[in-house]
Design an enzyme around this catalytic site. Sequence first.
Site, PDB file in Angstrom:
ATOM      1  CE1 TYR A 213      -3.566   2.670   0.719  1.00 28.82           C
ATOM      2  CE2 TYR A 213      -2.262   3.284   2.641  1.00 28.82           C
ATOM      3  CZ  TYR A 213      -3.301   3.541   1.765  1.00 28.82           C
ATOM      4  OH  TYR A 213      -4.069   4.671   1.925  1.00 28.82           O
TER       5      TYR A 213
ATOM      6  CG  ASP B  10       5.765   3.739   0.941  1.00 31.93           C
ATOM      7  OD1 ASP B  10       6.056   4.334   1.996  1.00 31.93           O
ATOM      8  OD2 ASP B  10       4.608   3.700   0.476  1.00 31.93           O
TER       9      ASP B  10
ATOM     10  CE  LYS C  31       1.609   4.599   8.647  1.00 29.83           C
ATOM     11  NZ  LYS C  31       0.215   4.609   9.007  1.00 29.83           N
TER      12      LYS C  31
HETATM   13  C1  LIG Z   1       3.656   2.181   3.362  1.00 27.65           C
HETATM   14  C2  LIG Z   1       2.706   3.337   3.339  1.00 27.65           C
HETATM   15  N1  LIG Z   1       2.814   4.262   2.376  1.00 27.65           N
HETATM   16  C3  LIG Z   1       2.015   5.335   2.324  1.00 27.65           C
HETATM   17  C4  LIG Z   1       1.026   5.509   3.268  1.00 27.65           C
HETATM   18  C5  LIG Z   1       0.146   6.719   3.220  1.00 27.65           C
HETATM   19  O1  LIG Z   1       0.438   7.563   4.299  1.00 27.65           O
HETATM   20  P1  LIG Z   1      -0.651   8.597   4.829  1.00 27.65           P
HETATM   21  O2  LIG Z   1      -1.748   7.780   5.449  1.00 27.65           O
HETATM   22  O3  LIG Z   1       0.090   9.452   5.812  1.00 27.65           O
HETATM   23  O4  LIG Z   1      -1.123   9.367   3.648  1.00 27.65           O
HETATM   24  C6  LIG Z   1       0.855   4.572   4.281  1.00 27.65           C
HETATM   25  C7  LIG Z   1      -0.205   4.721   5.283  1.00 27.65           C
HETATM   26  O5  LIG Z   1      -0.487   3.870   6.085  1.00 27.65           O
HETATM   27  C8  LIG Z   1       1.720   3.460   4.334  1.00 27.65           C
HETATM   28  O6  LIG Z   1       1.617   2.531   5.290  1.00 27.65           O
END
Ligand SMILES: Cc1ncc(COP(=O)(O)O)c(C=O)c1O
Length: 433
Positions: A149, A242, A270
């Site tokens: 994700y 990511d 985060k």
């Molecule tokens: C691996 C990863 N990338 C991107 C995101 C998106 O981050 P945000 O919820 O701060 O937009 C998340 C959110 O949980 C994530 O776990």
Amino acid sequence: MERLDEYMSRSIEMFERAKRVTPGGVHSPVRAFKNVATYPRFIEKAEGCYLYDEDQKKYLDFCMSWGPLILGHQDPEIKEAVLSALDRGWSYGATERYSLELAEWLVDHVPHVEMVRFVSSGTEAVMSALRLARAATKKDKIVKFDGCYHGHVDSMLVASGSGLAEQAKPDSDGVSLSTAAETLVCPLGNLSALCEILDAHSVAAVIIEPLPANFGLLVQDQSFLEGVAYECKKRGVLLIFDEVISGFRVALGGMAERTGIKPDLVTYGKIIGGGFPVGAFGGRKEIMELLAPCGQVYQAGTLSGNPVAMVAGLSTLRKIKKNNPYGDLATKVQRLQTEAPTNTQSGAQIKTFAYGSLFWMVMSRSTIPDVITTPSDIPKDMKQLYGDFYPHLLERGVYLAPSGFEVGFMSMAHTDAHIDTLILSLREVAERF
Ligand SMILES: Cc1ncc(COP(=O)(O)O)c(C=O)c1O
């Protein structure tokens, strides 16, 4: 087992009110508790590793705001730093000291981050990194992995097409076919499929959660991650890690440090904001300098680098560095792994998977594999069983993520006594379930 919702009248009433004014009553879908057999709790306050709801019930929290709060809720040092930042105003829309100091901290501590830019969420970080990768390579396609994700960026909301090298189809209404067509989806762990895709298409970048933690915890082989890096490098395709979840959680340098792999670009969210809305993307200088105002890749934000959020992030990272909590967090999770129940009274199996301070509990009435690395390894009945088990844990004051596909987060605020409580509550529920 008994129905458990009687004591939560204020949460139920507030959820009904919320549904009148907000789609599904929530501002992010998983908060609606759709995958578990109970209502969302309206949280009034949080401290340490506890949440307190509007019905005055206290919960031992292992969701921890979905990962940012590695120090726990209301860590006193972060609170003091944030309060003193507030005394100086909370948004200038101008250059200021804290975004500079946080950027310097990152460049000093994370070898593959030669330059960084701050945004306000992980989604924004991914969106911007993808744009940058396209500009740097002058290619359009992006490869992502099935089961990873990357936030709700249009081009990342896609599912695999029918063949390996097929283009993806939209996973969400509102994502256009042409946007989905820019993304190619590859199975996790399948290096030959990746090579096939990279050879057949003009690919700008491969993006991966090096520790996939949004479809359960799908820990990948080192050899697979090294293979991904190698195949990208060989073809001049950029590699984007990511690390929105894994960054600063599994090591200061995230999975890049744990695996020794140097991505071209990395995205954060985060922990980097210490619980405030921050995202960041960074990487090689010559790529980052393609961003405006140096280069022609436009990217901007009214509240980007907000000083209060920057202070929270900076103090969080400094405290993590000072305390080096990684060994201790992993030990706590290992205790949970060895002492949590392995089956329920009615014969369902339970297995706890873990990596560093992250854990994931899988339940099934069939045999659970010892290793789960792709979404298709996950037992089909896991979602339903977890959803039925969950309210009984909540009733005992334990708050895990309200979906079987989400991981648990250990924080520095959790002590051995808190792990005892979690294990005891799991055993109590398992004995009756
Ligand atoms: C691996 C990863 N990338 C991107 C995101 C998106 O981050 P945000 O919820 O701060 O937009 C998340 C959110 O949980 C994530 O776990």
